[in-house]
Write a protein that holds these residues in place. Structure first.
Motif, PDB file in Angstrom:
ATOM      1  N   LEU A 156       2.260  -0.993  -0.501  1.00 28.22           N
ATOM      2  CA  LEU A 156       2.467   0.654   0.614  1.00 28.22           C
ATOM      3  C   LEU A 156       3.609   0.885   1.149  1.00 28.22           C
ATOM      4  O   LEU A 156       2.812   2.037   1.494  1.00 28.22           O
ATOM      5  CB  LEU A 156       0.949   0.303   0.864  1.00 28.22           C
TER       6      LEU A 156
ATOM      7  N   LEU B  38       3.773   4.723   1.540  1.00 24.64           N
ATOM      8  CA  LEU B  38       4.040   5.160   3.072  1.00 24.64           C
ATOM      9  C   LEU B  38       5.122   6.403   3.582  1.00 24.64           C
ATOM     10  O   LEU B  38       5.050   7.031   3.934  1.00 24.64           O
ATOM     11  CB  LEU B  38       3.255   4.854   3.887  1.00 24.64           C
TER      12      LEU B  38
ATOM     13  N   THR C  68       6.143   9.241   1.424  1.00 27.71           N
ATOM     14  CA  THR C  68       5.146  10.311   2.040  1.00 27.71           C
ATOM     15  C   THR C  68       5.720  10.644   2.919  1.00 27.71           C
ATOM     16  O   THR C  68       6.158  11.811   3.216  1.00 27.71           O
ATOM     17  CB  THR C  68       3.771  10.253   1.683  1.00 27.71           C
ATOM     18  N   ALA C  69       6.079  10.154   4.135  1.00 28.16           N
ATOM     19  CA  ALA C  69       6.486  10.710   5.131  1.00 28.16           C
ATOM     20  C   ALA C  69       7.754  11.109   5.314  1.00 28.16           C
ATOM     21  O   ALA C  69       8.666  11.969   6.104  1.00 28.16           O
ATOM     22  CB  ALA C  69       6.373   9.227   6.476  1.00 28.16           C
TER      23      ALA C  69
ATOM     24  N   THR D 157      11.841   3.916   2.440  1.00 31.24           N
ATOM     25  CA  THR D 157      10.721   3.054   1.202  1.00 31.24           C
ATOM     26  C   THR D 157      12.034   2.880  -0.306  1.00 31.24           C
ATOM     27  O   THR D 157      11.832   2.394  -0.713  1.00 31.24           O
ATOM     28  CB  THR D 157      11.633   5.444   0.614  1.00 31.24           C
TER      29      THR D 157
END
Length: 274
Positions: free
Chosen positions: A110, A114, A117-118, A153
């Protein structure tokens, strides 16, 4: 009823039958009883005749073949159950790690999602705000945060790739010995196979070849097995034995006596009842 039937070799054993036959023909010059090969029948003709008589020849080693197939199937069944247990049962490292291992996997999966996406959201909003004149003061902060989450990421993706690579290497290192061990038959199966091979050669293939060479009626061009194969067991059915009663015995049949009926005494007219 006692039944004798020629065993039909399984598909996986036909190649072994041909291999034993080829070995016998290749080393025939070492056997004095097969010295006649090449005079009237050559190796290829004898091979064709033996392949046509596979069921007849294999009947000579029926008991050994049945035992070999039985222990082989038992070994495969036991091995299959062990493999299933090994897959379903957790390893010692996994059982000792407890629920922390599951949390680590979730975080590893995850975190890149996440963070990515941020990063997209912050960078998109930051660059949109930079288009205004004058640009808001917090636009640079949004861009900084976006690039930070972008770096997170990338780091998460790299960590996941390394984890997958390590897992693949660990699994391959544990599977290679198992595959190598699988190439060797268990002791009982190996002994049963060797007993069948020996019986098939000594009691089936070699007597067949000797009789084919000695039988003048064998046609070398047709590939038909010889008509007189003395040492190959016959195949057939023996009917049940029924024991009939002895002919000399005399049995007494039951006799029936009819009941005695006595009619009333009827006299003449002078004896009419009162």
């Amino acid at each position: 009823m006692h039944m004798k039937s020629a065993p039909h070799l399984l598909t996986e054993d036909r190649a072994e039958y041909e291999r034993i036959l080829d070995d016998a023909l290749r080393t025939a010059h070492d056997r004095p009883d097969l010295a006649g090969i090449g005079q009237r029948l050559n190796n290829e003709q004898l091979r064709t005749m033996a392949l046509n008589a596979t069921a007849l020849i294999s009947a000579a080693a029926a008991a050994e073949y049945d035992h070999y197939v039985k222990v082989r199937e038992e070994s495969r069944t036991t091995g299959g159950v062990s493999a299933i247990d090994a897959v379903l049962a957790p390893s010692g490292d996994e059982s000792d790690s407890g629920p922390g291992a599951g949390v680590g996997v979730v975080v590893t999966v995850l975190a890149p999602v996440l963070a990515g996406t941020a990063a997209v959201i912050f960078l998109l909003v930051g660059y949109v705000l930079k288009m205004f004149d004058p640009a808001p003061a917090f636009a640079d902060s949004l861009l900084t945060a976006g690039w930070f989450f972008g770096a997170v990421t990338a780091a998460g993706i790299l960590a996941a790739a390394i984890g997958i690579l390590v897992t693949a290497l660990r699994n391959s290192s544990t599977q290679v010995p198992a595959e190598e061990a699988g190439d060797e038959l268990p002791d009982e199966v190996a002994r049963a196979k060797e007993a069948w091979r020996h019986a098939l050669l000594e009691r089936g293939i070699l007597p067949f070849l000797r009789d084919a060479l000695a039988d003048p009626s064998a046609d070398p061009l047709s590939g038909v097995p010889p008509r007189h194969v003395g040492r190959i067991p016959k195949v057939g059915y023996s009917g049940p034995e029924f024991s009939s009663p002895s002919e000399g015995a005399t049995g007494s049949r039951p006799t029936f006596t009819s009941p005695d009926f006595t009619s009333p005494d009827f006299g003449g007219p002078e004896h009419q009842p009162d």
